[in-house]
Design a protein around this motif. Structure first.
Motif, PDB file in Angstrom:
ATOM      1  N   ARG A 151       0.902  -1.350  -0.683  1.00  0.00           N
ATOM      2  CA  ARG A 151      -0.334  -0.400  -0.070  1.00  0.00           C
ATOM      3  C   ARG A 151       1.149   1.145   0.749  1.00  0.00           C
ATOM      4  NH1 ARG A 151      -3.070  -4.430   1.419  1.00  0.00           N
ATOM      5  NH2 ARG A 151      -4.955  -4.100   0.384  1.00  0.00           N
ATOM      6  N   ALA A 194     -16.026 -10.291  13.448  1.00  0.00           N
ATOM      7  CA  ALA A 194     -16.559  -9.238  12.571  1.00  0.00           C
ATOM      8  C   ALA A 194     -16.290 -10.340  11.149  1.00  0.00           C
ATOM      9  CB  ALA A 194     -16.385  -8.558  12.873  1.00  0.00           C
ATOM     10  N   VAL A 195     -16.330 -10.648  10.144  1.00  0.00           N
ATOM     11  CA  VAL A 195     -16.381 -10.784   8.825  1.00  0.00           C
ATOM     12  C   VAL A 195     -17.220  -9.521   7.749  1.00  0.00           C
ATOM     13  CG1 VAL A 195     -16.005 -12.708   6.546  1.00  0.00           C
ATOM     14  CG2 VAL A 195     -15.055 -12.876   9.018  1.00  0.00           C
ATOM     15  N   ASN A 196     -16.649  -9.428   6.614  1.00  0.00           N
ATOM     16  CA  ASN A 196     -17.474  -8.353   6.321  1.00  0.00           C
ATOM     17  C   ASN A 196     -18.675  -7.588   6.931  1.00  0.00           C
ATOM     18  OD1 ASN A 196     -18.954  -7.349   3.669  1.00  0.00           O
ATOM     19  ND2 ASN A 196     -20.394  -9.397   3.238  1.00  0.00           N
ATOM     20  N   GLY A 197     -17.716  -6.725   8.200  1.00  0.00           N
ATOM     21  CA  GLY A 197     -18.553  -6.409   8.671  1.00  0.00           C
ATOM     22  C   GLY A 197     -19.699  -6.080   9.309  1.00  0.00           C
ATOM     23  N   THR A 215     -14.974  -1.948   9.045  1.00  0.00           N
ATOM     24  CA  THR A 215     -14.566  -2.933   7.624  1.00  0.00           C
ATOM     25  C   THR A 215     -14.937  -1.604   6.545  1.00  0.00           C
ATOM     26  OG1 THR A 215     -15.535  -4.337   8.970  1.00  0.00           O
ATOM     27  CG2 THR A 215     -15.533  -4.638   6.549  1.00  0.00           C
ATOM     28  N   ALA A 241      -9.349  -2.792  -0.145  1.00  0.00           N
ATOM     29  CA  ALA A 241      -9.978  -4.371   0.116  1.00  0.00           C
ATOM     30  C   ALA A 241     -11.456  -4.774   0.102  1.00  0.00           C
ATOM     31  CB  ALA A 241      -9.195  -5.049   1.285  1.00  0.00           C
ATOM     32  N   PRO A 281     -15.007  -5.378   1.405  1.00  0.00           N
ATOM     33  CA  PRO A 281     -15.112  -5.876   2.758  1.00  0.00           C
ATOM     34  C   PRO A 281     -15.297  -7.527   3.246  1.00  0.00           C
ATOM     35  CG  PRO A 281     -17.436  -4.880   0.953  1.00  0.00           C
ATOM     36  CD  PRO A 281     -15.784  -5.156   0.317  1.00  0.00           C
ATOM     37  N   GLU A 282     -15.714  -8.233   2.654  1.00  0.00           N
ATOM     38  CA  GLU A 282     -15.387  -9.946   2.872  1.00  0.00           C
ATOM     39  C   GLU A 282     -14.148 -10.155   3.042  1.00  0.00           C
ATOM     40  OE1 GLU A 282     -16.462  -8.771  -0.294  1.00  0.00           O
ATOM     41  OE2 GLU A 282     -15.680 -10.315  -1.463  1.00  0.00           O
ATOM     42  N   VAL A 333     -11.569  -8.483   4.673  1.00  0.00           N
ATOM     43  CA  VAL A 333     -11.451  -7.725   5.843  1.00  0.00           C
ATOM     44  C   VAL A 333     -12.288  -8.303   7.523  1.00  0.00           C
ATOM     45  CG1 VAL A 333     -11.897  -5.861   6.975  1.00  0.00           C
ATOM     46  CG2 VAL A 333     -11.697  -5.303   5.065  1.00  0.00           C
TER      47      VAL A 333
END
Lengths: 61, 61, 61, 61, 61, 61
Positions: A12, C52-55, F25, F34, F36-37, F39
């Motif tokens: 990044r 958490a995944v995907n928020g 996220t 990235a 979101p799924e 993160v």
């Protein structure tokens, strides 16, 4: 407090990291009611030679 | 998930690290019933100037 | 040294954890040439309300 | 065991780090009754480009 | 900053932990020239069911 | 990947944590590009008996 650590794959840009810490600090501050000057963010670059999925280092793929 | 971190003294070869992530992933996958493509491994090299036992840094011994 | 941390979703049995530390220790010891009595393993259970995944937190799914 | 990690801003000298691990090991050993040869200390240097307070990286200040 | 984490086996008293954070803070502050009000210490208790040496969990010994 | 860890003082509500992981996220996903799924967010509650500033545990203040 709070302390936020973001571990991400190397590569990044400084510009992206600058935006990242700004937006993440705002997100944390707003949602858990912490003053932004008390939000500490640590960035960690992960090298492809140090990270494996499914038993394979990323630099071997 | 699961996430495995291996912190070890610097100096291992790429060959050793390749074998390490392969075998550790298999060991984790078999014993806690996680699919290998969901096993993430992080390697961390520890320098002798950053690690102390008995109050002495390793590069001072 | 080396130090191994395994972070996994809560719910594994003592039996699974026993097998996990045994097999992981063997995998690390064989591949990077460390005596097994110098391999330290830390287990960390992750609750669904802390991950958490995907928020989305896992206990909300 | 115990394991002590000290994360600090980059720039300390080898001399300071040598004193740091010696004094911290003594402090831990005395207060929680652990033999000094069982006290392990890890040092981590934090770069100013990897650390943010109030949404700003330290190397931008 | 600096941030100090002490991971130790469960069972220490509040009195020991109080002395621990006081002495460790002093040791860090003196040796790396950081004001004590900027020294943050995190304590982590490690359960015997979460820690293994030589492939064996401590609560199995 | 990326992996985000938020360490905060105990006492936040489930509602706050839900908002926290959602907003963090989004902030990470937008700024470092990235999906979101991909993160992953880990939350860690810190007890006042495990956290010290200036040599004093927070539950002693």
């Amino acid at each position: 407090m709070p302390y936020v650590t973001v571990k991400m794959l190397e590569g990044r840009t400084e510009e992206q990291k600058r935006a990242l810490v700004e937006k993440v600090t705002a997100a944390v501050s707003e949602t858990i009611d912490a003053p932004p000057e008390k939000v500490f963010v640590f960035l960690e670059d992960l090298k492809k030679s140090e990270y494996a999925v499914n038993g394979k280092l990323l630099n071997d793929e």
